[in-house]
Write an enzyme that holds these catalytic residues in place. Structure first.
Site, PDB file in Angstrom:
ATOM      1  N   SER A  90     -12.125  -2.436   1.124  1.00 43.19           N
ATOM      2  CA  SER A  90     -11.567  -1.107   1.313  1.00 43.19           C
ATOM      3  C   SER A  90     -12.796   0.015   1.188  1.00 43.19           C
ATOM      4  CB  SER A  90     -10.466  -0.604   0.607  1.00 43.19           C
ATOM      5  OG  SER A  90      -9.931   0.770   0.744  1.00 43.19           O
ATOM      6  N   TYR A  98      -6.054  -0.317  -7.716  1.00 44.52           N
ATOM      7  CA  TYR A  98      -6.154  -0.686  -5.893  1.00 44.52           C
ATOM      8  C   TYR A  98      -7.882  -0.357  -5.713  1.00 44.52           C
ATOM      9  CZ  TYR A  98      -6.417  -0.978  -1.015  1.00 44.52           C
ATOM     10  OH  TYR A  98      -6.596  -1.278   0.328  1.00 44.52           O
TER      11      TYR A  98
HETATM   12  N1  LIG Z   1      -4.394   0.475   6.142  1.00 39.66           N
HETATM   13  C1  LIG Z   1      -5.451   0.650   5.279  1.00 39.66           C
HETATM   14  O1  LIG Z   1      -5.523   2.254   5.248  1.00 39.66           O
HETATM   15  C2  LIG Z   1      -6.490   0.015   4.503  1.00 39.66           C
HETATM   16  C3  LIG Z   1      -7.744   0.772   4.183  1.00 39.66           C
HETATM   17  C4  LIG Z   1      -8.458  -0.223   3.194  1.00 39.66           C
HETATM   18  C5  LIG Z   1      -8.264  -1.657   3.311  1.00 39.66           C
HETATM   19  N2  LIG Z   1      -7.135  -2.227   3.602  1.00 39.66           N
HETATM   20  C6  LIG Z   1      -6.899  -3.640   3.396  1.00 39.66           C
HETATM   21  O2  LIG Z   1      -6.624  -4.270   4.465  1.00 39.66           O
HETATM   22  C7  LIG Z   1      -5.910  -5.401   4.221  1.00 39.66           C
HETATM   23  C8  LIG Z   1      -4.584  -5.752   5.302  1.00 39.66           C
HETATM   24  O3  LIG Z   1      -3.694  -4.473   4.702  1.00 39.66           O
HETATM   25  P1  LIG Z   1      -3.129  -3.907   6.017  1.00 39.66           P
HETATM   26  O4  LIG Z   1      -3.485  -2.483   5.894  1.00 39.66           O
HETATM   27  O5  LIG Z   1      -2.809  -4.575   7.231  1.00 39.66           O
HETATM   28  O6  LIG Z   1      -1.602  -3.757   5.327  1.00 39.66           O
HETATM   29  P2  LIG Z   1      -0.194  -4.634   5.462  1.00 39.66           P
HETATM   30  O7  LIG Z   1       0.231  -4.493   6.738  1.00 39.66           O
HETATM   31  O8  LIG Z   1       0.488  -4.228   4.443  1.00 39.66           O
HETATM   32  O9  LIG Z   1      -0.851  -5.957   5.256  1.00 39.66           O
HETATM   33  C9  LIG Z   1      -1.135  -6.661   3.765  1.00 39.66           C
HETATM   34  C10 LIG Z   1      -0.731  -7.968   4.063  1.00 39.66           C
HETATM   35  O10 LIG Z   1      -1.089  -8.655   2.804  1.00 39.66           O
HETATM   36  C11 LIG Z   1       0.036  -9.435   2.637  1.00 39.66           C
HETATM   37  N3  LIG Z   1       0.304  -9.823   1.077  1.00 39.66           N
HETATM   38  C12 LIG Z   1       0.367  -8.865   0.051  1.00 39.66           C
HETATM   39  N4  LIG Z   1       0.709  -9.638  -0.941  1.00 39.66           N
HETATM   40  C13 LIG Z   1       0.351 -11.055  -0.756  1.00 39.66           C
HETATM   41  C14 LIG Z   1       0.592 -12.231  -1.771  1.00 39.66           C
HETATM   42  N5  LIG Z   1       0.603 -11.971  -2.984  1.00 39.66           N
HETATM   43  N6  LIG Z   1       0.481 -13.321  -0.845  1.00 39.66           N
HETATM   44  C15 LIG Z   1      -0.158 -13.320   0.349  1.00 39.66           C
HETATM   45  N7  LIG Z   1      -0.176 -12.313   1.096  1.00 39.66           N
HETATM   46  C16 LIG Z   1       0.043 -11.106   0.703  1.00 39.66           C
HETATM   47  C17 LIG Z   1       1.214  -8.941   3.282  1.00 39.66           C
HETATM   48  O11 LIG Z   1       2.399  -9.863   3.499  1.00 39.66           O
HETATM   49  P3  LIG Z   1       3.581  -9.679   3.446  1.00 39.66           P
HETATM   50  O12 LIG Z   1       3.914  -8.705   4.828  1.00 39.66           O
HETATM   51  O13 LIG Z   1       4.217 -11.099   3.935  1.00 39.66           O
HETATM   52  O14 LIG Z   1       4.052  -9.230   2.126  1.00 39.66           O
HETATM   53  C18 LIG Z   1       0.864  -8.403   4.399  1.00 39.66           C
HETATM   54  O15 LIG Z   1       0.768  -9.194   5.465  1.00 39.66           O
HETATM   55  C19 LIG Z   1      -5.613  -5.270   2.953  1.00 39.66           C
HETATM   56  O16 LIG Z   1      -6.651  -6.017   1.911  1.00 39.66           O
HETATM   57  C20 LIG Z   1      -5.788  -3.698   2.469  1.00 39.66           C
HETATM   58  O17 LIG Z   1      -6.046  -3.704   1.023  1.00 39.66           O
HETATM   59  C21 LIG Z   1      -6.087  -1.395   4.342  1.00 39.66           C
END
Ligand SMILES: NC(=O)c1ccc[n+]([C@@H]2O[C@H](COP(=O)([O-])OP(=O)(O)OC[C@H]3O[C@@H](n4cnc5c(N)ncnc54)[C@H](OP(=O)(O)O)[C@@H]3O)[C@@H](O)[C@H]2O)c1
Length: 212
Positions: free
Chosen positions: A98, A111
């Site tokens: 991130s 985080y």
């Molecule tokens: N969106 C942003 O602004 C942003 C910015 C920087 C980095 N990121 C990173 O991008 C990555 C993807 O996130 P996203 O933005 O696409 O959000 P998201 O839609 O909430 O995706 C997060 C995913 O992580 C899974 N997850 C959470 N806890 C878990 C566990 N214990 N075991 C297995 N799976 C788990 C969730 O699965 P479930 O739905 O089944 O719980 C979900 O599919 C993350 O690492 C996040 O930190 C996002």
């Protein structure tokens, strides 16, 4: 959700995995490797974010949830698959960190700290993998319109998901080991010059009222 997506896509399989649980990782890895001995890519995407306050006592359950999902989880996933990924051609590990690992969001200090740690770990992993591989790619998204938090989906400051995906894929195709979109590269570079100043700038920006 993923199981529903897979149902409409022949050839796509899913399995249950809780990356915050070492046993779940071991079970899932054994299952995947038995079914797919040719496996050559690991994407560490799972992540959770919470609001916290580093000036108050920490909730230990929340601390463990964030650290075990965002930091211990991907490290254990690499550990579970590294022998496989070192033994097959064209292998890659993709770690999703991130921009908050560079300029922390002070209201999500835990985080941000896990993502900074994953950036460091990824640098070591890439260095030690060397030319033999696997190739190690880091994607450090900026604030993006996903379901990570409800506010992401409505806040115009968040990058539209389609734009993020297109720019990231272009960076990967260009062979960037740090496949960052332009706005993330700018923040990373500014952070290297003035980390306290950019943290103040970023957190002042994000202090404007939340939109949902
Ligand atoms: N969106 C942003 O602004 C942003 C910015 C920087 C980095 N990121 C990173 O991008 C990555 C993807 O996130 P996203 O933005 O696409 O959000 P998201 O839609 O909430 O995706 C997060 C995913 O992580 C899974 N997850 C959470 N806890 C878990 C566990 N214990 N075991 C297995 N799976 C788990 C969730 O699965 P479930 O739905 O089944 O719980 C979900 O599919 C993350 O690492 C996040 O930190 C996002």
């Amino acid at each position: 959700m993923l199981a529903e997506v897979a149902a409409g896509r022949p050839g796509m399989e899913t399995l249950a995995l809780d990356v915050s649980d070492a046993e779940s990782i071991a079970t899932a890895a054994a299952d995947v490797l038995a079914r797919h001995p040719e496996l050559n890519v690991l994407v560490n995407n799972a992540g959770v974010i919470i609001d916290d306050d580093p000036t108050a006592p920490v909730d230990d359950d929340e601390l463990m949830r964030v650290v075990s999902t965002n930091l211990l989880g991907p490290i254990r996933m690499v550990s579970a698959f590294i022998a496989q990924l070192r033994s097959v051609p064209d292998a890659a590990i993709v770690n999703i960190t991130s921009m908050l690992g560079y300029a922390p969001l002070a209201r999500s200090s835990l985080y941000s700290a896990t993502k900074a740690a994953m950036h460091s770990y990824t640098l070591s992993l890439r260095y030690r993998s060397g030319d033999a591989g696997p190739e190690v790619i880091e994607i450090a998204p900026p604030y993006t319109q996903t379901a990570l938090q409800a506010v992401n989906l409505t806040d115009p400051r968040a990058m539209p998901l389609e734009e993020f995906i297109a720019e990231t894929l272009a960076a990967i195709e260009a062979g960037e080991p740090e496949a960052y979109v332009a706005r993330a590269r700018e923040r990373r570079d500014a952070q290297r010059v003035d980390d306290i100043g950019i943290t103040t700038w970023f957190n002042d920006l994000m202090r404007s009222p939340r939109l949902s």
